[in-house]
Design a protein around this motif. Sequence first.
Motif, PDB file in Angstrom:
ATOM      1  N   SER A  76       0.832  -1.209   0.000  1.00 27.61           N
ATOM      2  CA  SER A  76       0.000   0.000   0.000  1.00 27.61           C
ATOM      3  C   SER A  76       0.867   1.260   0.000  1.00 27.61           C
ATOM      4  O   SER A  76       0.479   2.281  -0.583  1.00 27.61           O
ATOM      5  N   VAL A  77       2.020   1.212   0.619  1.00 24.98           N
ATOM      6  CA  VAL A  77       2.928   2.364   0.566  1.00 24.98           C
ATOM      7  C   VAL A  77       3.336   2.650  -0.877  1.00 24.98           C
ATOM      8  O   VAL A  77       3.354   3.810  -1.313  1.00 24.98           O
ATOM      9  N   LEU A  78       3.644   1.594  -1.630  1.00 21.90           N
ATOM     10  CA  LEU A  78       4.047   1.788  -3.029  1.00 21.90           C
ATOM     11  C   LEU A  78       2.909   2.407  -3.836  1.00 21.90           C
ATOM     12  O   LEU A  78       3.124   3.336  -4.618  1.00 21.90           O
ATOM     13  N   LEU A  79       1.708   1.877  -3.640  1.00 18.33           N
ATOM     14  CA  LEU A  79       0.564   2.403  -4.397  1.00 18.33           C
ATOM     15  C   LEU A  79       0.307   3.878  -4.057  1.00 18.33           C
ATOM     16  O   LEU A  79      -0.091   4.658  -4.916  1.00 18.33           O
ATOM     17  N   ARG A  80       0.574   4.242  -2.834  1.00 13.70           N
ATOM     18  CA  ARG A  80       0.328   5.622  -2.388  1.00 13.70           C
ATOM     19  C   ARG A  80       1.448   6.572  -2.810  1.00 13.70           C
ATOM     20  O   ARG A  80       1.191   7.731  -3.155  1.00 13.70           O
ATOM     21  N   GLU A  81       2.710   6.082  -2.792  1.00 17.58           N
ATOM     22  CA  GLU A  81       3.844   6.988  -2.980  1.00 17.58           C
ATOM     23  C   GLU A  81       4.415   7.004  -4.398  1.00 17.58           C
ATOM     24  O   GLU A  81       5.019   7.999  -4.800  1.00 17.58           O
ATOM     25  N   ALA A  82       4.256   5.915  -5.126  1.00 14.14           N
ATOM     26  CA  ALA A  82       4.863   5.863  -6.461  1.00 14.14           C
ATOM     27  C   ALA A  82       3.930   6.524  -7.464  1.00 14.14           C
ATOM     28  O   ALA A  82       3.300   5.868  -8.297  1.00 14.14           O
ATOM     29  N   ILE A  83       3.859   7.847  -7.375  1.00 15.58           N
ATOM     30  CA  ILE A  83       2.949   8.626  -8.205  1.00 15.58           C
ATOM     31  C   ILE A  83       3.758   9.569  -9.091  1.00 15.58           C
ATOM     32  O   ILE A  83       4.965   9.719  -8.914  1.00 15.58           O
ATOM     33  N   ALA A  84       3.093  10.196 -10.036  1.00 16.38           N
ATOM     34  CA  ALA A  84       3.781  11.117 -10.944  1.00 16.38           C
ATOM     35  C   ALA A  84       4.507  12.195 -10.144  1.00 16.38           C
ATOM     36  O   ALA A  84       3.977  12.726  -9.163  1.00 16.38           O
ATOM     37  N   GLY A  85       5.745  12.470 -10.544  1.00 14.62           N
ATOM     38  CA  GLY A  85       6.519  13.529  -9.892  1.00 14.62           C
ATOM     39  C   GLY A  85       7.356  13.051  -8.720  1.00 14.62           C
ATOM     40  O   GLY A  85       8.173  13.804  -8.195  1.00 14.62           O
ATOM     41  N   GLN A  86       7.143  11.812  -8.302  1.00 18.78           N
ATOM     42  CA  GLN A  86       7.929  11.258  -7.199  1.00 18.78           C
ATOM     43  C   GLN A  86       8.728  10.048  -7.665  1.00 18.78           C
ATOM     44  O   GLN A  86       8.306   9.320  -8.561  1.00 18.78           O
ATOM     45  N   ALA A  87       9.858   9.825  -7.000  1.00 23.34           N
ATOM     46  CA  ALA A  87      10.639   8.597  -7.216  1.00 23.34           C
ATOM     47  C   ALA A  87      10.818   7.943  -5.853  1.00 23.34           C
ATOM     48  O   ALA A  87      11.226   8.598  -4.889  1.00 23.34           O
ATOM     49  N   VAL A  88      10.486   6.652  -5.793  1.00 19.46           N
ATOM     50  CA  VAL A  88      10.466   5.938  -4.519  1.00 19.46           C
ATOM     51  C   VAL A  88      11.641   4.961  -4.443  1.00 19.46           C
ATOM     52  O   VAL A  88      11.893   4.192  -5.380  1.00 19.46           O
ATOM     53  N   LEU A  89      12.335   5.023  -3.319  1.00 19.49           N
ATOM     54  CA  LEU A  89      13.408   4.067  -3.029  1.00 19.49           C
ATOM     55  C   LEU A  89      12.974   3.197  -1.852  1.00 19.49           C
ATOM     56  O   LEU A  89      12.644   3.710  -0.781  1.00 19.49           O
ATOM     57  N   VAL A  90      12.972   1.888  -2.054  1.00 18.28           N
ATOM     58  CA  VAL A  90      12.645   0.943  -0.977  1.00 18.28           C
ATOM     59  C   VAL A  90      13.945   0.286  -0.494  1.00 18.28           C
ATOM     60  O   VAL A  90      14.626  -0.398  -1.262  1.00 18.28           O
ATOM     61  N   ASP A  91      14.278   0.505   0.764  1.00 18.01           N
ATOM     62  CA  ASP A  91      15.535  -0.008   1.326  1.00 18.01           C
ATOM     63  C   ASP A  91      15.208  -0.682   2.663  1.00 18.01           C
ATOM     64  O   ASP A  91      15.016  -0.020   3.663  1.00 18.01           O
ATOM     65  N   CYS A  92      15.134  -2.042   2.676  1.00 17.53           N
ATOM     66  CA  CYS A  92      15.352  -2.902   1.524  1.00 17.53           C
ATOM     67  C   CYS A  92      14.338  -4.045   1.562  1.00 17.53           C
ATOM     68  O   CYS A  92      13.709  -4.322   2.569  1.00 17.53           O
TER      69      CYS A  92
END
Lengths: 177, 177, 177
Positions: A76-92
Amino acid sequence: MTGEPALRDGVTLVLGGARSGKSGFAERLVAGSGLDPVYVATAQIFDEEMRERIVHHRALRGAEWRLVEEHDALESVLLREAIAGQAVLVDCLTLWVTNLMLAEADIRARSFALLDALGACAGPVVLVANEVGLGIVPDNKMARDFRDHAGRLNQEIAAHADTVHFLAAGLPLTLKG
Amino acid sequence: MTGEPALRDGVTLVLGGARSGKSGFAERLVAGSGLDPVYVATAQIFDEEMRERIVHHRALRGAEWRLVEEHDALESVLLREAIAGQAVLVDCLTLWVTNLMLAEADIRARSFALLDALGACAGPVVLVANEVGLGIVPDNKMARDFRDHAGRLNQEIAAHADTVHFLAAGLPLTLKG
Amino acid sequence: MTGEPALRDGVTLVLGGARSGKSGFAERLVAGSGLDPVYVATAQIFDEEMRERIVHHRALRGAEWRLVEEHDALESVLLREAIAGQAVLVDCLTLWVTNLMLAEADIRARSFALLDALGACAGPVVLVANEVGLGIVPDNKMARDFRDHAGRLNQEIAAHADTVHFLAAGLPLTLKG
């Protein structure tokens, strides 16, 4: 860092061992993209040693990063944060697998849910993961199970990803993309 | 799997860590060759965990595969099976080394015999092997000896092989050929 | 060994696991250069097993090599030996880190001093180092600390080096240069 790869659209997997420079490389990928950087930390802090590693990593990133701490509901974090204008880094990813094992979650089901979420992301996502299968077979069953879970998820994410980099001594080797 | 390497004549070594996708990759190489596929299993079944892994692997292969179980006399199996019209997959060399150690065999002599057999094969052979030397030095002498034997054999086979692939997260990196 | 890389000017890092063929590859690089080869051994001999490994390695090198044993002051050895007409092989960096840990030295300060020394060398230097971070997280804190120190130094040397090779099963993969 002239000559380093640039962030590409879609899903990027950054694989490497401990102290391979994979987090630093992933951070430079995201920071160099011109998009708003979001750092999704999956670590659960259990002891002082882990806290020190996390504080050390945080200090190396700039103030422009937004921090999201999520050790479980990564989908759900990915669905919420990986939106236009943002770049998401998941570590790890590998700590996320550890968390799922500790919580006795259904890791296969959650892996499929994660792949679904990645397929639905509108902005670029960079996932950092540990390669843990290149040493001697561990003595204990839990470590062997962990190695299986982490390795299987790495394969699934790599098959789905648009770009895969393997890091050794801070240097990237592009396996895909 | 578009874009994956095809099986080539001679000897192919597929190296990788645990859960790196090396067996699956090797199976696709052989299955895609159009030749009759022979699966040479070197595993000795000691416990339920190992039996489960083997049954799981078997279920993933198709019915067109012929199975040969041989945990010791790999050399003569290769000479018998690697003939025109057939493609042989050995899974895996590292378990074979383990078997030789348990049997207190002369591993150097057997390694040379294996290289001789490979040189005399008339059909393509794909050998799967574990890379086990990229973790911390193991605590116990037997694990260190195993690491030495397995690593030395990997080097010798790689020097002899026509093609060498290294697998990480299911993705091949061609080191030779 | 037709087709193997040749020694280049400046600093070369040869990374690999145990029994990956990294020392043999580094020796061939130096021996093939036409320069006077100097072998800098960082090993401290603690037991018979280590003595055997060292004697075995020595026997594989030719008589033209000059041997310098230095388990601590690597910086000054480099400044003295890496001169015009000579090619220096350091085997290996990871044992040097181990030695520094055992001596409770300031590893960060010494790493910077080593980088300074490398920057001042007049002849080519080949450094062999172990990649140790690709297995399961070790149980004990000292092994984790060692993994951190060794991995961090590998990254720093790799960033500084002109050429970086990764060895697997005796086969080089050029990561830089």
